[in-house]
Design a protein around this motif. Structure first.
Motif: not given
Length: 180
Positions: A80, A83, A173
């Protein structure tokens, strides 16, 4: 809050704060991090990280449950961070070394650095804040303790316990999917 102000013992203050945080921290702006001391890369103020979700991992150097979370935390960071997720760890100086002998702050800081390097592979680029008030503010009497902040710096998830990697991934997420 009145009892917290009267408490002098750090462990007691952390336990009281944890109870308050469990009831009130989610949905509130994240408490600031004390940045005067650290190991690893220099941590940035949370305000500088606005626009990015932030995962805080609060631990104690001797905590077996914390070390057991290391592989999952490294995988989550690897997945992550590209991201946009920022990961910051925090702990405090507790005083004695691992043998119960007195340790100077410099000796204990070296011990934290050694344990982070040896027990948390894959997390070398994660800054580790060394600050008692940060640990108290996040109620880190039980370690590990997690706090997940959204892009605006608001605490979206608070968990003073071990977590399943899949549960933490789902929550990350969700926050990453929100509009910046």
């Amino acid at each position: 809050e009145v009892e917290l102000a009267r408490a002098k013992d750090v462990a007691l203050r952390s336990r009281i704060r944890k109870s308050i945080d469990l009831l009130t921290l989610e949905g509130q702006p994240a408490p600031p991090l004390g940045l005067a001391d650290h190991v690893g890369p220099a941590p940035r103020p949370l305000g500088d990280l606005k626009g990015r979700p932030v995962l805080l991992f609060l631990f104690a150097r001797w905590c077996g449950d914390c070390k057991a979370e290391a592989p999952a935390l490294a995988r989550l960071t690897s997945t992550y961070a590209p991201k946009g997720l920022a990961v910051v760890a925090a702990t405090r100086l507790y005083g004695p070394d691992d043998d119960g002998k007195p340790a100077t702050p410099a000796e204990e800081k070296e011990l934290v650095e050694k344990i982070w390097r040896e027990s948390y592979p894959g997390l070398e680029r994660v800054p580790v804040v060394l600050d008692t008030e940060t640990m108290v503010a996040y109620g880190a009497s039980a370690t590990p303790t997690y706090a997940l902040l959204d892009r605006k710096g608001v605490v979206r998830f608070y968990a003073p316990t071990r977590l399943a990697e899949s549960d933490l991934a789902r929550r990350i997420e969700e926050v990453l999917a929100e509009e910046p």
